[in-house]
Design a protein around this motif. Sequence first.
Motif, PDB file in Angstrom:
ATOM      1  N   GLY A   4      10.127  48.968  23.194  1.00  0.00           N
ATOM      2  CA  GLY A   4       9.676  47.842  24.060  1.00  0.00           C
ATOM      3  C   GLY A   4       8.858  46.857  23.074  1.00  0.00           C
ATOM      4  O   GLY A   4       9.325  45.839  23.064  1.00  0.00           O
ATOM      5  N   ILE A   5       7.850  47.586  22.561  1.00  0.00           N
ATOM      6  CA  ILE A   5       7.250  46.571  21.317  1.00  0.00           C
ATOM      7  C   ILE A   5       8.281  45.744  20.132  1.00  0.00           C
ATOM      8  O   ILE A   5       8.282  44.821  19.995  1.00  0.00           O
ATOM      9  CB  ILE A   5       6.081  47.481  20.465  1.00  0.00           C
ATOM     10  N   SER A   6       9.074  46.703  19.757  1.00  0.00           N
ATOM     11  CA  SER A   6      10.156  46.264  18.738  1.00  0.00           C
ATOM     12  C   SER A   6      11.127  45.018  19.571  1.00  0.00           C
ATOM     13  O   SER A   6      11.429  44.249  18.830  1.00  0.00           O
ATOM     14  CB  SER A   6      11.092  47.371  18.140  1.00  0.00           C
ATOM     15  N   LEU A   7      11.297  45.590  20.606  1.00  0.00           N
ATOM     16  CA  LEU A   7      12.218  44.758  21.433  1.00  0.00           C
ATOM     17  C   LEU A   7      11.431  43.059  21.491  1.00  0.00           C
ATOM     18  O   LEU A   7      12.188  42.015  21.282  1.00  0.00           O
ATOM     19  CB  LEU A   7      12.497  44.949  22.890  1.00  0.00           C
TER      20      LEU A   7
ATOM     21  N   LEU B 138      11.413  37.742  19.700  1.00  0.00           N
ATOM     22  CA  LEU B 138      10.697  36.436  19.163  1.00  0.00           C
ATOM     23  C   LEU B 138      11.470  36.040  17.897  1.00  0.00           C
ATOM     24  O   LEU B 138      11.564  34.863  17.458  1.00  0.00           O
ATOM     25  CB  LEU B 138       9.205  36.837  19.106  1.00  0.00           C
ATOM     26  N   VAL B 139      11.705  36.857  16.803  1.00  0.00           N
ATOM     27  CA  VAL B 139      12.215  36.559  15.672  1.00  0.00           C
ATOM     28  C   VAL B 139      13.597  36.167  15.849  1.00  0.00           C
ATOM     29  O   VAL B 139      13.845  34.965  15.225  1.00  0.00           O
ATOM     30  CB  VAL B 139      12.445  38.042  14.780  1.00  0.00           C
TER      31      VAL B 139
ATOM     32  N   VAL C 173      13.704  32.383  14.785  1.00  0.00           N
ATOM     33  CA  VAL C 173      14.133  32.056  13.335  1.00  0.00           C
ATOM     34  C   VAL C 173      15.707  31.900  13.418  1.00  0.00           C
ATOM     35  O   VAL C 173      16.347  31.003  12.975  1.00  0.00           O
ATOM     36  CB  VAL C 173      13.527  33.205  12.508  1.00  0.00           C
ATOM     37  N   VAL C 174      16.128  33.171  13.698  1.00  0.00           N
ATOM     38  CA  VAL C 174      17.746  33.196  13.512  1.00  0.00           C
ATOM     39  C   VAL C 174      18.402  32.301  14.475  1.00  0.00           C
ATOM     40  O   VAL C 174      19.264  31.481  13.852  1.00  0.00           O
ATOM     41  CB  VAL C 174      18.143  34.416  14.053  1.00  0.00           C
TER      42      VAL C 174
END
Length: 461
Positions: free
Chosen positions: A438-441, A446-447, A451-452
Amino acid sequence: MSKAPVSFYNQAWRWHFYAGLFVIPFMIVLSLTGIIYLFKPQLDNLMYADLLKANPIGQSLSAEQQLARVQAAYPQAAVSQYLPPVDAHHSAQFVVSEAGRKLNLFIDPYSGIVLGSQDAQNNLQALARAIHGELLIGTVGDRLVELAAGWGVVLVVSGLYLWWPRGRWGAGVLWPRMAARGRLFWRDVHAVTGFWGSLLLLFMLLTGMTWTGFWGQKFADVWNQFPAVMWNDLPKSGVEARSLNKPESQTVAWAMENTPLPASTPPAVDPHAAHNGHNMADMAPVASGQIALQQVVDIAQARGVTPGYSITLPQGKEGVYTIAISADDPRNDATLHIDQYSGEVLADVRWQHYNLVAKSVEAGVMLHEGKLFGLANQLLMLAVCLLILLSSVSGLVIWWKRRPQGQLGVPPLRHDLPLWKTAVVIMVALGVAFPLVGISLVVIGLVDWLVVSRVRRVEMA
């Protein structure tokens, strides 16, 4: 409304890409180390036959006599564990620490000859197990493996959605189109192996995660409970039994990890009396009056503990002897804690004391490790590992063949399509079930947004 499935498919494609980008290197490492550990019995007999075999001539020595021979051969070593012979044709084993190294010492229980030593942390099986569990980098490695396993679940869920035939069955869905070439062939290999291995991969991921240091411990705290009355009247050390398990070796079963280690009750000791403990170089001295090691072996035999158990020696004045076996057939699991002075059995926990969740996890772990049904189980798990390797390699090939020159190749996200609520529900559910995922999602989302996607829009302008 017709665009919604396209949006969901596109989003699933995107998350499948992200999951694969992170998970595939871990899946390759876990599969290779898993195969090594899977065939531990065969490899050990092949590589260490001279250490494992004994010559059953005459009367076997007592555990105390064997210990004396080891201490004579390694006078500066600290003995921490004893593994009695599993049968008349196998050697006994002592685990010792000497000059900063942890060694497995093998002794013929009949002649008393020390057959040789093995680095307890740097032999093939110990390294495979340690890499498999924490990548040789401790807590950080454990969290990375857990994160990869959680993302592996995302990979399976998104992959099944992408695989779904949508009216087309047969070649390319249930088996690869053998006449296909290039990226289409590798796409078929990836999709088909992913489908056939999906349920088994989920099983491997979930049973493996029960051993992780964050999710696994929280899971055990919630679901793996024993009646409080089993521990109410025991002096406790303040240490959990999980402390006996190490990255390179397992002592107690998963079901016992979050149980308290009892404490021995030291007798009144003359401060001028000599110490007679087993500990030497870097272990705290044990008060006089400690029971003999052979007495602990006798307790294990009298209580019907299945051969293959280990005896962990007391650590310090309040430490206990721990007899433990995490058996191939978990119905033979046993964990006994013995007062080092009186010989009283402070706890004796068996399969029948486990709750339903603990029994399920223990059976699942033994199946995961290829131990529950012998060679058939090993071959089944080998097939799963090979499917994972094939799916991982084919996924990398597909990415390599379709990536834009000089770019990462992230599948594009159309922002003009409506949001499919099912996708949100699925990803939120996975994020809640596996907090690190969940945290990494959130971080990746956000990235991706900050960014992308913006970089792509600048490139297209």
